[in-house]
Design a protein around this motif. Structure first.
Motif, PDB file in Angstrom:
ATOM      1  N   MET A 102      34.355  43.940  41.638  1.00  0.00           N
ATOM      2  CA  MET A 102      35.051  45.201  41.427  1.00  0.00           C
ATOM      3  C   MET A 102      34.748  45.779  40.029  1.00  0.00           C
ATOM      4  O   MET A 102      34.791  46.989  39.826  1.00  0.00           O
ATOM      5  CB  MET A 102      36.569  45.019  41.590  1.00  0.00           C
ATOM      6  CG  MET A 102      36.971  44.743  43.033  1.00  0.00           C
ATOM      7  SD  MET A 102      38.762  44.522  43.189  1.00  0.00           S
ATOM      8  CE  MET A 102      39.329  46.169  42.770  1.00  0.00           C
ATOM      9  N   GLY A 103      34.459  44.936  39.078  1.00  0.00           N
ATOM     10  CA  GLY A 103      34.063  45.384  37.739  1.00  0.00           C
ATOM     11  C   GLY A 103      35.222  45.972  36.959  1.00  0.00           C
ATOM     12  O   GLY A 103      36.393  45.775  37.282  1.00  0.00           O
ATOM     13  N   GLY A 104      34.878  46.790  35.922  1.00  0.00           N
ATOM     14  CA  GLY A 104      35.905  47.391  35.081  1.00  0.00           C
ATOM     15  C   GLY A 104      36.115  46.585  33.820  1.00  0.00           C
ATOM     16  O   GLY A 104      35.635  45.442  33.686  1.00  0.00           O
ATOM     17  N   PRO A 105      36.857  47.155  32.862  1.00  0.00           N
ATOM     18  CA  PRO A 105      37.085  46.439  31.601  1.00  0.00           C
ATOM     19  C   PRO A 105      37.924  45.185  31.777  1.00  0.00           C
ATOM     20  O   PRO A 105      37.874  44.271  30.966  1.00  0.00           O
ATOM     21  CB  PRO A 105      37.795  47.486  30.729  1.00  0.00           C
ATOM     22  CG  PRO A 105      38.385  48.469  31.687  1.00  0.00           C
ATOM     23  CD  PRO A 105      37.464  48.519  32.861  1.00  0.00           C
ATOM     24  N   GLY A 106      38.683  45.086  32.843  1.00  0.00           N
ATOM     25  CA  GLY A 106      39.525  43.883  33.018  1.00  0.00           C
ATOM     26  C   GLY A 106      38.909  42.859  33.937  1.00  0.00           C
ATOM     27  O   GLY A 106      39.617  41.929  34.398  1.00  0.00           O
ATOM     28  N   ALA A 107      37.601  42.972  34.263  1.00  0.00           N
ATOM     29  CA  ALA A 107      36.978  42.047  35.215  1.00  0.00           C
ATOM     30  C   ALA A 107      36.988  40.619  34.692  1.00  0.00           C
ATOM     31  O   ALA A 107      37.354  39.666  35.383  1.00  0.00           O
ATOM     32  CB  ALA A 107      35.558  42.491  35.522  1.00  0.00           C
ATOM     33  N   VAL A 108      36.606  40.460  33.400  1.00  0.00           N
ATOM     34  CA  VAL A 108      36.540  39.095  32.853  1.00  0.00           C
ATOM     35  C   VAL A 108      37.931  38.481  32.811  1.00  0.00           C
ATOM     36  O   VAL A 108      38.142  37.318  33.152  1.00  0.00           O
ATOM     37  CB  VAL A 108      35.889  39.114  31.462  1.00  0.00           C
ATOM     38  CG1 VAL A 108      35.926  37.727  30.834  1.00  0.00           C
ATOM     39  CG2 VAL A 108      34.471  39.616  31.571  1.00  0.00           C
ATOM     40  N   ALA A 109      38.875  39.293  32.338  1.00  0.00           N
ATOM     41  CA  ALA A 109      40.248  38.788  32.266  1.00  0.00           C
ATOM     42  C   ALA A 109      40.764  38.431  33.653  1.00  0.00           C
ATOM     43  O   ALA A 109      41.454  37.424  33.859  1.00  0.00           O
ATOM     44  CB  ALA A 109      41.144  39.824  31.588  1.00  0.00           C
ATOM     45  N   GLY A 110      40.432  39.272  34.644  1.00  0.00           N
ATOM     46  CA  GLY A 110      40.899  39.002  36.011  1.00  0.00           C
ATOM     47  C   GLY A 110      40.311  37.725  36.586  1.00  0.00           C
ATOM     48  O   GLY A 110      41.005  36.917  37.229  1.00  0.00           O
ATOM     49  N   MET A 149      50.509  31.433  32.272  1.00  0.00           N
ATOM     50  CA  MET A 149      49.055  31.543  32.109  1.00  0.00           C
ATOM     51  C   MET A 149      48.591  32.998  32.178  1.00  0.00           C
ATOM     52  O   MET A 149      47.625  33.381  31.485  1.00  0.00           O
ATOM     53  CB  MET A 149      48.381  30.712  33.217  1.00  0.00           C
ATOM     54  CG  MET A 149      46.849  30.658  33.143  1.00  0.00           C
ATOM     55  SD  MET A 149      46.060  32.087  33.958  1.00  0.00           S
ATOM     56  CE  MET A 149      46.765  31.996  35.591  1.00  0.00           C
ATOM     57  N   ALA A 150      49.243  33.853  32.938  1.00  0.00           N
ATOM     58  CA  ALA A 150      48.760  35.232  33.142  1.00  0.00           C
ATOM     59  C   ALA A 150      48.640  36.017  31.832  1.00  0.00           C
ATOM     60  O   ALA A 150      47.622  36.685  31.594  1.00  0.00           O
ATOM     61  CB  ALA A 150      49.666  35.949  34.137  1.00  0.00           C
ATOM     62  N   PRO A 151      49.638  36.032  30.908  1.00  0.00           N
ATOM     63  CA  PRO A 151      49.486  36.823  29.667  1.00  0.00           C
ATOM     64  C   PRO A 151      48.329  36.384  28.800  1.00  0.00           C
ATOM     65  O   PRO A 151      47.798  37.184  28.016  1.00  0.00           O
ATOM     66  CB  PRO A 151      50.831  36.605  28.953  1.00  0.00           C
ATOM     67  CG  PRO A 151      51.789  36.246  30.038  1.00  0.00           C
ATOM     68  CD  PRO A 151      50.995  35.478  31.034  1.00  0.00           C
ATOM     69  N   PHE A 152      47.952  35.099  28.879  1.00  0.00           N
ATOM     70  CA  PHE A 152      46.845  34.653  28.032  1.00  0.00           C
ATOM     71  C   PHE A 152      45.528  35.347  28.411  1.00  0.00           C
ATOM     72  O   PHE A 152      44.616  35.447  27.595  1.00  0.00           O
ATOM     73  CB  PHE A 152      46.684  33.132  28.124  1.00  0.00           C
ATOM     74  CG  PHE A 152      47.737  32.392  27.348  1.00  0.00           C
ATOM     75  CD1 PHE A 152      47.608  32.218  25.978  1.00  0.00           C
ATOM     76  CD2 PHE A 152      48.850  31.892  27.982  1.00  0.00           C
ATOM     77  CE1 PHE A 152      48.574  31.548  25.259  1.00  0.00           C
ATOM     78  CE2 PHE A 152      49.821  31.229  27.265  1.00  0.00           C
ATOM     79  CZ  PHE A 152      49.708  31.038  25.905  1.00  0.00           C
ATOM     80  N   SER A 153      45.434  35.796  29.664  1.00  0.00           N
ATOM     81  CA  SER A 153      44.209  36.500  30.054  1.00  0.00           C
ATOM     82  C   SER A 153      44.106  37.878  29.394  1.00  0.00           C
ATOM     83  O   SER A 153      43.032  38.481  29.344  1.00  0.00           O
ATOM     84  CB  SER A 153      44.139  36.665  31.571  1.00  0.00           C
ATOM     85  OG  SER A 153      45.215  37.469  32.028  1.00  0.00           O
TER      86      SER A 153
END
Length: 902
Positions: A102-110, A149-153
């Motif tokens: 899906m990409g986007g700026p949050g891809a790595v974090a996701g 764990m979610a906020p650490f992303s």
């Protein structure tokens, strides 16, 4: 901000709800794949969890361009605990790949968030499997870890986007992850438990059905409702098969009434109501009538339980026991037939005992009377053969009867004091003549430490020892036979004794020794016998609490032994037992009534009684006996048991019903049946005693004396019986007191065990003198049979002729002598020497004749010397008796001399 948070929270809730619906579908799919291999099923489950996470990401809650949130972490985190490591890895891989696509700026974090959720799920799942189940604490820990764990992303996002996301999405995201994990995890866990229970229930039903199908009967549940209705909610297929009902038809009370046997119907319903009242287990056997008319037996068993509503429930089984009932009836019938056969056997034995003893009574009795008359030597020889043959036949009859009594458990042992040395000496004396006739030596010895008096059944012990001795003599052709008794230990119950009978006979092969003590088993049938002697001996010894066995080597000899414990006893108060001289007392003449239907037996019994001075009247049946005692005065009645018109039992009861003194007259039964039942019937009828046929004169006279004195025959069970052919408990034994030389009896080399055969040698024991040059007992018997004058004439004639015969033998024994005619001369001396009691001379003559007939001429010289020595000693002893007779009538007191002989 609050509006945004509310929208975010609502979006997360929609995602979680969608996940829950899809998860239910996944769990159903999982249950269908229960039979798959575990790795494949877990991977498929992980792919499904990942696909649901992808579905959630297809409609996310957008926070900024290229940045959105959803409930994918919840789904990926739950994949590990519910599907295992493979499922967690598969879910994380699928969802992370889709988010990266899906990409986007949050891809790595996701992607990082999804991988972290997957790892957390796998770790929590591993911990749950170690503890055994995924519980609340594991679910709570999973929810906290996924939420934290979610906020650490967010740290992987650009700073401005991270701050914006922290301000707008942290709280709804954390609440969504935490409560979403708890809610969806709880839901999945309950659904999984429900599916597991459903699977377990299905498996349990399958097992129950399989078990019921394999039961030998049927399973049922019966309910008695509070309103009295009887229902059957469940019946297995086997129930319908057993009861003969159609499988599709409902089981109702009417259907059961149609098949129940009319005679069993009231009993069945009464038992059901009784079980309902007491709640006791219900067990019943009843009959049903099938549609084809066949009657079958049914066994029902169940337990009663009362429900809260008041209904009584029975869960149980029914089985068809028709074959078992038939077998039971067959066993009952077999038992009845066996009891009838046993009664028939006892009646047959009693009948055969009577039928065989009755003619034997005449044979033996008349043979004895014939021997009392003047006969030629040939006639006397024939009469003795008749007597001996009758005794042999009686022994066979008694063996069969004894074995039958033992088998039926009706043989009772006595417990009376007896002198063991007298018993051993008597046994040796009985077989001595037969042993001497074969040229055998026979020795007997008792160890010095064996007590003088013991307590037990001397007659049965004598029977066993005589049987072993007789077998030893029968199967021995050369050498000798030895009888010893030693004490091997002292026990609290008495001395432990071992009696050995050793011979130098043919021996017994090892593979045949196991057959020896079996009934009807014979090692060598050519030598006669019934094959019962050793079997009876073994049973008698076992009844005495002992054991019996054998050691043997083929071609060397045998040692039969019996080991038992006998209680030591004090001598009886009344001195020594009566001997022959005690029986020759002057009796008061009695008037006796004899009731006997057979003329031969009447004549024989009358002759015996009148010979001692009694007066005898005879009748032929019981009715005449009752009439006779009312007409005349009698001292005693001898009553035959089996008579026409009225038998002895009925006649005795009729006499006992008469007023005294007639009703109290002593009555002795005379019966050829010596079975305990017959004796008991005689006692029950009122008789004072029982005399077994063949009748022994001395035993009968003693019984008459005791009855007239007011005592029964059984009152003096410890007394020794009369000698010479006395009936002892129905057995014929030779009661001549032993008289013989003192011969030291040791474990000589001719006995097995004395020459390295591996068998235990005999113990040196105290000798019993059995072999004197002159046997006074035999001389007394000859005097009794022929009369004193005839006996003296025979002895004088023999002594006159003996020197001439000895001269011929002496000449034949010299070097160059002719031994051709010696065998006949030696054989001619055997009979007169044995008749006069010169047993050593008779034995030496037999040995000489046997050696010459066998061609062993090299032994002749030594045997002739033995004959000459025995003749010299015997002649001297016989002349001494004749001289004493002329001086003081010694023949008349021989019985007293013999009674004093050890």
């Amino acid at each position: 901000m609050n509006m945004v948070s509310s929208e975010l929270l609502l979006g997360l809730a929609q995602n979680i709800g969608l996940f829950a619906v899809v998860a239910v579908v996944f769990l159903q799919i999982r249950s269908r794949a229960a039979g798959w291999p575990a790795p494949a099923a877990n991977v498929l489950l992980g792919l499904m969890f990942g696909a649901v996470a992808v579905l959630g990401m297809a409609d996310p809650v957008r926070v900024a361009p290229g940045l959105f949130i959803d409930a994918r972490n919840v789904m990926v985190g739950l994949a590990g605990p519910f599907g295992g490591p493979l499922a967690g890895a598969a879910a994380a891989l699928v969802s992370a790949a889709f988010r990266f696509w899906m990409g986007g700026p949050g891809a790595v974090a996701g992607v990082t968030s999804l991988v972290g959720a997957g790892v957390i799920g796998m770790l929590v799942g591993a911990a749950a499997r170690r503890s055994g189940r995924f519980g609340n604490r594991h679910l709570t820990a999973l929810a906290l870890l996924v939420t934290v764990m979610a906020p650490f992303s967010f740290l992987l996002l650009p700073p401005d986007m991270a701050h914006r996301l922290m301000d707008t999405a942290l709280v709804p995201l954390s609440l969504g992850n935490f409560f979403g994990t708890l809610a969806l995890g709880t839901f999945l866990r309950k659904e999984q438990e429900r599916c597991d229970l459903q699977t377990a229930l299905t498996e349990s039903q399958r097992r129950f059905a399989a078990t019921v199908a394999n039961l030998p009967g049927g399973v049922y549940q019966r309910v008695l409702t509070v309103d009295g209705r009887l229902r059957f909610p469940y019946c297995s297929p086997g129930f319908f098969q057993v009861m003969g009902l159609p499988p599709t038809a409902p089981v109702t009370l009417e259907a059961l009434n149609r098949i129940l046997h009319p005679e069993d119907r009231p009993r069945l319903y009464a038992s059901i109501h009784a079980s309902a009242e007491t709640l006791e287990p219900w067990n019943l056997e009843y009959r049903i009538v099938r549609s084809d008319g066949e009657i079958r037996w049914i066994s029902a068993s169940s337990r009663a339980v009362r429900r809260d509503c008041g209904d009584i429930v029975w869960d149980g089984i029914v089985t068809d026991v028709t074959e078992a009932k038939r077998n039971e009836q067959a066993l009952i019938q077999a038992r009845l037939e066996a009891e009838a056969a046993s009664r028939a056997k006892a009646e047959f034995l009693a009948t055969m005992s009577h039928e065989m003893r009755t003619p034997l009574n005449g044979i033996l009795g008349f043979a004895r009377l014939l021997l009392d008359e003047e006969l030629t030597s040939r006639q006397r020889h024939h009469a003795r053969l008749v007597r001996d043959a009758g005794r042999s036949l009686l022994t066979v009859i008694e063996d069969v009867l004894d074995f039958s009594r033992i088998e039926a458990g009706r043989l009772v042992l006595n417990d009376i004091p007896f002198a063991i040395r007298d018993l051993i000496a008597n046994c040796a004396a009985v077989l001595r003549l037969e042993a001497e006739a074969k040229g055998l030596t026979l020795h007997a010895a008792v160890a010095p430490d064996v007590p003088e008096w013991l307590s037990g059944d001397p007659d049965r012990l004598r029977q066993v020892v005589l049987n072993l001795l007789a077998n030893a003599v029968k199967f021995t052709e050369h050498g000798g036979v030895g009888l010893t008794i030693v004490k091997i230990a002292d026990t609290p119950a008495g001395p432990h004794l071992t009696i050995n009978v050793t011979d130098t006979g043919i021996g017994i092969p090892t593979d045949r020794q196991g057959q020896l003590f079996q009934r009807f088993s014979q090692i060598d049938r050519s030598r006669g016998g019934t094959g019962l002697g050793l079997a009876i001996s073994r049973r008698l010894v076992e009844m005495m609490g002992g054991t019996v066995g054998v050691q043997s080597q083929a071609g060397v000899g045998s040692t039969f032994w019996l080991s038992l414990v006998l209680r030591e006893s004090d001598p009886p108060a009344r001195g020594r037992p009566p001997c022959a001289a005690d029986l020759l007392v002057v009796r008061r003449p009695l008037r006796i009534l004899l009731a006997e239907d057979l003329a031969m037996n009447r004549e024989l019994t009358v002759a015996m009684l009148r010979g001692v001075g009694h007066r005898v009247d005879t009748v032929t049946d019981g009715r005449q006996a009752v009439q006779a005692v009312q007409r005349g005065v009698y001292d005693l009645v001898l009553m035959d048991v089996h008579m026409p018109e009225m038998d002895g039992h009925a006649a005795t009861r009729a006499i006992r019903a008469l007023p005294p003194p007639v009703g109290a007259i002593p009555i002795l039964a005379m019966s050829a049946s010596a079975l305990p039942d017959e004796v008991r019937r005689c006692q029950d009828a009122g008789m004072n005693g029982h005399i077994a046929k063949p009748v022994d004169r001395r035993a009968m006279l003693v019984a008459i004396d005791r009855a007239v004195e007011g005592r029964t025959v059984d009152d003096r069970a410890a007394d020794d019986r009369a000698v010479d052919g006395q009936m002892v408990d129905g057995r014929m034994v030779d009661g001549e007191e032993p008289g013989g030389p003192a011969a030291l009896f040791q474990a000589a080399s001719w006995l097995p065990g004395g020459s390295g055969t591996g068998m235990s040698p005999l113990t040196l024991a105290e000798p019993i003198p059995l072999r004197q040059p002159l046997d006074l007992a035999m001389l007394r018997q000859l005097c009794d049979d022929l009369g004193e004058d005839v006996c003296v004439r025979l002895a004088v004639a023999f002594l006159d002729e003996l020197p001439e015969r000895m001269s011929l033998l002496r000449a034949a024994g010299e070097p160059g002598g002719d031994c051709a005619g010696v065998a006949a001369d030696a054989q001619a001396l055997v009979a007169p020497a044995a008749s006069l009691g010169l047993v050593r001379l008779a034995s030496a003559c037999r040995a000489l004749g046997a050696a010459l007939r066998a061609g062993r001429r090299d032994e002749a010289a030594g045997l002739i010397a033995s004959v000459l020595d025995a003749a010299e000693e015997g002649a001297e002893a016989l002349r001494g008796v004749l001289a004493a007779d002329r001086a003081g009538g010694l023949f008349k007191s021989l019985a007293k001399d013999i009674a004093g002989t050890p």
